[in-house]
Write a protein that holds these residues in place. Structure first.
Motif, PDB file in Angstrom:
ATOM      1  N   TRP A   1       0.836  -1.209   0.000  1.00 37.74           N
ATOM      2  CA  TRP A   1       0.000   0.000   0.000  1.00 37.74           C
ATOM      3  C   TRP A   1       0.867   1.253   0.000  1.00 37.74           C
ATOM      4  O   TRP A   1       0.629   2.196  -0.761  1.00 37.74           O
ATOM      5  CB  TRP A   1      -0.933  -0.029   1.211  1.00 37.74           C
ATOM      6  N   LYS A   2       1.878   1.280   0.867  1.00 38.69           N
ATOM      7  CA  LYS A   2       2.755   2.451   0.946  1.00 38.69           C
ATOM      8  C   LYS A   2       3.586   2.611  -0.329  1.00 38.69           C
ATOM      9  O   LYS A   2       3.790   3.731  -0.813  1.00 38.69           O
ATOM     10  CB  LYS A   2       3.676   2.357   2.176  1.00 38.69           C
TER      11      LYS A   2
ATOM     12  N   LYS B   1       2.683   1.627  -3.270  1.00 38.38           N
ATOM     13  CA  LYS B   1       1.725   2.085  -4.284  1.00 38.38           C
ATOM     14  C   LYS B   1       1.517   3.592  -4.171  1.00 38.38           C
ATOM     15  O   LYS B   1       1.479   4.311  -5.167  1.00 38.38           O
ATOM     16  CB  LYS B   1       0.393   1.346  -4.123  1.00 38.38           C
ATOM     17  N   ASP B   2       1.403   4.093  -2.933  1.00 40.59           N
ATOM     18  CA  ASP B   2       1.246   5.532  -2.722  1.00 40.59           C
ATOM     19  C   ASP B   2       2.433   6.312  -3.278  1.00 40.59           C
ATOM     20  O   ASP B   2       2.260   7.358  -3.917  1.00 40.59           O
ATOM     21  CB  ASP B   2       1.081   5.849  -1.230  1.00 40.59           C
TER      22      ASP B   2
ATOM     23  N   PRO C   1       5.408  -2.595  -5.202  1.00 41.54           N
ATOM     24  CA  PRO C   1       4.032  -3.010  -4.927  1.00 41.54           C
ATOM     25  C   PRO C   1       3.647  -4.305  -5.651  1.00 41.54           C
ATOM     26  O   PRO C   1       2.942  -5.147  -5.088  1.00 41.54           O
ATOM     27  CB  PRO C   1       3.168  -1.840  -5.391  1.00 41.54           C
TER      28      PRO C   1
END
Length: 172
Positions: free
Chosen positions: A115-116, A118-119, A147
């Motif tokens: 998730w991080k 991807k951010d 990711p």
């Protein structure tokens, strides 16, 4: 004729087999590309004192890709390190529960890291960031690797979790 004793890793179903085959082929292709690129770069530097200029950047991306996808394939093939002096002494139910607990913890970590990552990738994409290198690669391109790698690793963690519900004599 000898019986086939090497049937490969235990599988939780054909979907996992297809993803593993795809990841294996892709990782193999990236590894071959990495070796060719390094050999060409070494030859050109040694023979002609010439560098491609972009080889270091691309080899770095390849190494990161191989690390993530190789770890996922190693997990699937049960080639990761284990604490055998404990695992071998525990009963089958205890080993299954230890594996389940490990998988749940690892899966939570994979989801958070994916998730991080991807951010970060989306942030680089939105801001139009480029690597300060010869290729001027858009940063989101190599930033896709973590990711995706965490997602594949998480996918095979799910498979390991599902396999803990199989009867001990059932290998496939």
């Amino acid at each position: 004729m000898q019986p086939d004793t090497n049937k490969g890793p235990a599988s939780a179903g054909p979907l996992f087999d297809v993803v593993a085959k795809g990841a294996s082929l892709l990782t193999g292709a990236v590894l071959v590309s990495l070796v060719v690129l390094v050999c060409v770069e070494a030859f050109l530097r040694g023979a002609f004192n010439y560098s491609l200029g972009f080889a270091e950047e691309l080899t770095g991306y390849c190494v990161v890709f191989i690390t993530f996808f190789g770890a996922a394939l190693a997990l699937r093939g049960s080639a990761m390190f284990q604490v055998h002096f404990l695992m071998d002494r525990w009963s089958a139910p205890t080993r299954r529960w230890a594996t389940r607990i490990f998988v749940i913890i690892a899966l939570v970590i994979c989801v958070i890291l994916a998730w991080k990552a991807k951010d970060l990738t989306l942030s680089s994409f939105a801001r139009g960031k480029f690597a300060p290198t010869v290729l001027r690669t858009p940063l989101w391109v190599p930033q896709l690797i973590p990711p995706l790698g965490f997602a594949v690793l998480g996918f095979f963690l799910v498979e390991q979790f599902l396999l803990t519900f199989r009867k001990s004599g059932d290998k496939s």
